[in-house]
Design a protein around this motif. Structure first.
Motif, mmCIF file in Angstrom:
data_model
loop_
_atom_site.group_PDB
_atom_site.id
_atom_site.type_symbol
_atom_site.label_atom_id
_atom_site.label_comp_id
_atom_site.label_asym_id
_atom_site.label_seq_id
_atom_site.Cartn_x
_atom_site.Cartn_y
_atom_site.Cartn_z
ATOM 1 N N LYS A 31 3.421 -2.526 3.779
ATOM 2 C CA LYS A 31 3.037 -2.086 4.970
ATOM 3 C C LYS A 31 3.208 -3.053 6.148
ATOM 4 O O LYS A 31 2.641 -4.320 6.137
ATOM 5 N N HIS A 68 8.131 13.825 2.782
ATOM 6 C CA HIS A 68 7.750 14.151 4.312
ATOM 7 C C HIS A 68 8.237 12.640 5.189
ATOM 8 O O HIS A 68 8.820 13.031 6.105
ATOM 9 N N TRP A 69 8.004 11.410 4.760
ATOM 10 C CA TRP A 69 7.973 10.353 5.561
ATOM 11 C C TRP A 69 9.634 9.890 5.747
ATOM 12 O O TRP A 69 9.682 9.083 6.666
ATOM 13 N N TRP A 74 0.267 0.574 9.980
ATOM 14 C CA TRP A 74 -0.216 1.572 9.695
ATOM 15 C C TRP A 74 0.029 2.970 10.548
ATOM 16 O O TRP A 74 0.397 3.974 10.079
ATOM 17 N N ARG A 75 -0.010 2.599 11.963
ATOM 18 C CA ARG A 75 0.298 3.890 12.677
ATOM 19 C C ARG A 75 0.688 3.231 14.081
ATOM 20 O O ARG A 75 0.213 2.637 14.777
ATOM 21 N N PRO A 76 2.006 4.090 14.290
ATOM 22 C CA PRO A 76 2.923 4.804 13.179
ATOM 23 C C PRO A 76 3.150 3.939 12.165
ATOM 24 O O PRO A 76 3.098 2.972 12.007
ATOM 25 N N ILE A 119 2.858 12.897 13.808
ATOM 26 C CA ILE A 119 3.972 13.280 13.100
ATOM 27 C C ILE A 119 3.494 14.477 12.085
ATOM 28 O O ILE A 119 2.658 14.315 11.232
ATOM 29 N N PRO A 120 4.089 15.657 12.481
ATOM 30 C CA PRO A 120 3.500 16.895 11.804
ATOM 31 C C PRO A 120 4.332 17.128 10.406
ATOM 32 O O PRO A 120 5.116 16.462 10.185
ATOM 33 N N GLU A 121 3.446 17.882 9.687
ATOM 34 C CA GLU A 121 3.802 18.083 8.305
ATOM 35 C C GLU A 121 4.439 19.441 8.729
ATOM 36 O O GLU A 121 4.016 20.552 9.049
ATOM 37 N N ASN A 132 4.976 2.013 9.438
ATOM 38 C CA ASN A 132 5.989 1.424 9.094
ATOM 39 C C ASN A 132 6.092 0.554 7.951
ATOM 40 O O ASN A 132 5.126 -0.305 7.737
ATOM 41 N N PRO A 143 0.907 8.632 1.190
ATOM 42 C CA PRO A 143 0.937 9.740 0.149
ATOM 43 C C PRO A 143 2.342 10.222 -0.198
ATOM 44 O O PRO A 143 3.282 10.226 0.481
ATOM 45 N N ASP A 202 0.892 -1.165 -0.087
ATOM 46 C CA ASP A 202 0.194 0.006 -0.100
ATOM 47 C C ASP A 202 0.888 1.202 0.057
ATOM 48 O O ASP A 202 1.837 1.137 0.432
#
Lengths: 91, 409
Positions: free
Chosen positions: B59, B227-228, B62-64, B93-95, B66, B52, B49
């Motif tokens: 995967k 970002h990631w 999903w959260r956090p 996790i801020p943008e 990894n 963005p 998956d």
């Protein structure tokens, strides 16, 4: 560091919708597990870490979440959570 | 309503609406998801998956988030940014925008604390570029026997990139580091959902912080960091495992006392004396264990794939990668008979001692039957890979030689 609070930035949370796909096995204690564990992480952490932990292993994991990670799990709920994890995702 | 509670409700509501339907179940057949040796639950819960801005990755959680890079991407010398693995401990996790980002340089072992914005970081110091492999300490944890809890990584919690940035030592020098400094501490913009969860903060010894190769990077493979992977700036500690490569770094402190937070004092530790590593982190050592430091020598066979079949009289090209903690790979040996006999592989271009190195070997014309292919890298320090797992409770430093089974018929 919580920059979110400091600068008022927008938090990226696009994965929240995807994690809704995770379906834990039906069984006694499932709602309790969902409510407590999903506060901090998606429930696929449970699936991923199976099936190799025995009851003691799951108990250690739950206790780490409480003592180290600060999860606000009620002491009375701990054995019920561990029972569910061991019964459905235990070795 | 607290932030944590709000996120939780969003998650539960979504869970209710979709009822746990699994649209990606058919993808279970994808070879990228069938890494032999992973726990059954890890195989079942893996999906392909896309986060963005990323291509579909494996995967793990999903959260956090990894997400692991499929091995097919490792046929390239540099791992594409959009296929680079993603690893987070904490889910907030801020943008971070380039305009808002600020870096604090402080700590009790600095004379003149100061602050930089992104433009100042880019223009106030000499820019340097460096090829370096970024590998999670727990890469291959899922192959541990017995299995150990944690993210059940297969082979893809790593990626090789060309990083561009400035030297950490130059940034520290401007603040006037005192001789009392023993460690440099990094904090990123990410945080925990709960206030009581230890923030992900890491330190390195001051000698490593002053190394010419230790960078604050704002580019990866000629583009801004995804970002990631730490946009706008992450720390690059070449040779050392990725736990120290702080993403979205916003604070750097030089300190006169060892930093004792959870992720240093308890997490990311290896038993002392079990691994052939050179770099020590003496301010953090205890009687029993020590923080993980440099990567151990290792290799990966990228082709052929396990259970691939070949026609008779067809030469088989074996290709892969080899790397270590920065001493340099001197040789890779390949066996086509489960380790009984070994031949030397041809090494690819040397992209620098912190990069992985490609290699290839051709098996002329194997006899019919099942063959087990293995690879074994050796570095300039004389270290090689292990036959049997060096077990440790967190599943770090797994450099067991792979066994790829192919069929010739």
């Amino acid at each position: 560091m919580k920059l979110v609070v400091m600068l008022g930035l927008i938090v990226a949370a696009p994965v929240l919708a995807d994690e809704a796909q995770v379906a834990l096995k039906e069984g006694e204690g499932k709602p309790l597990v969902e409510a407590n564990c999903s506060m901090c992480h998606s429930l696929d952490y449970i699936q991923m870490n199976s099936t190799f932990l025995d009851r003691q292993g799951w108990e250690a994991s739950v206790n780490k979440m409480i003592k180290v990670m600060g999860a606000p799990i009620r002491p009375d709920d701990v054995p019920l959570i561990v029972d569910y994890l061991n019964r459905n995702y235990g070795k | 309503m607290s932030f944590a509670r709000r996120r939780f409700l969003v998650a539960s509501a979504a869970g209710l609406a979709l009822g746990g339907v699994r649209p990606f179940q058919a993808l279970g057949a994808d070879p990228a998801l069938r890494t032999p040796g992973l726990p059954d639950g890890a195989l079942d819960s893996a999906r392909l998956d896309a986060l963005p801005g990323k291509v579909p990755l494996i995967k793990r959680s999903w959260r956090p988030p990894n997400f692991e890079t499929p091995v097919s991407y490792f046929e390239q010398a540099f791992t594409p940014n959009d296929a680079f693995f993603v690893r987070y401990h904490l889910a907030s996790i801020p943008e971070v925008s380039a305009q808002q980002w600020r870096l604090q340089i402080a700590g009790d072992a600095l004379d003149k604390p100061y602050e930089l914005n992104l433009e100042q970081l880019r223009t106030s110091f000499e820019q340097v570029e460096l090829n370096a492999l970024c590998q999670c300490s727990g890469n291959r944890r899922g192959l541990s026997d017995p299995h150990v809890p944690g993210v059940q990584w297969g082979y893809g919690a790593m990626g090789n990139a060309r990083w561009k940035g400035v030297r950490l030592k130059d940034v520290l020098a401007r603040a006037g580091m005192k001789k009392e400094a023993v460690e440099v501490v990094f904090d990123g913009a990410d945080g925990a959902v709960l206030d009581k969860t230890p923030d992900f903060v890491k330190s390195i010894p001051v000698w490593k912080a002053l190394d010419d190769n230790t960078l604050l990077a704002f580019e990866m493979n000629g583009a801004p960091l995804p970002h990631w992977n730490g946009y706008p700036v992450r720390v690059i500690i070449p040779g050392w495992t990725a736990t120290y490569w702080m993403k979205q770094v916003v604070s750097i402190q030089a300190v006169s006392q060892a930093y004792k937070g959870f992720w240093m004092a308890t997490g990311y530790r290896i038993p002392k004396g079990k691994f052939p590593v050179v770099d020590r982190f003496t301010t953090q050592e205890t009687e029993a264990n020590t923080p993980i430091t440099e990567m151990v020598v290792n290799s990966l066979i990228t082709t052929p794939r396990n259970e691939q079949t070949f026609a008779l009289l067809q030469p088989i090209e074996v290709k892969g990668l080899a790397w270590d903690g920065g001493y340099g790979i001197v040789s890779v040996d390949v066996s086509a008979d489960a380790g009984r006999t070994w031949r030397t592989a041809e090494l690819g271009t040397d992209l620098g001692r912190f990069s992985w190195r490609q290699w290839r070997f051709v098996i002329p014309a194997p006899r019919p039957g099942i063959h087990t292919i293995m690879a074994r890298a050796t570095n300039r320090a004389g270290c090689t890979q292990t036959q049997d797992l060096i077990f440790n409770p967190a599943g770090y430093h797994n450099n067991v030689m792979q066994r790829i089974n192919i069929q010739v018929a």
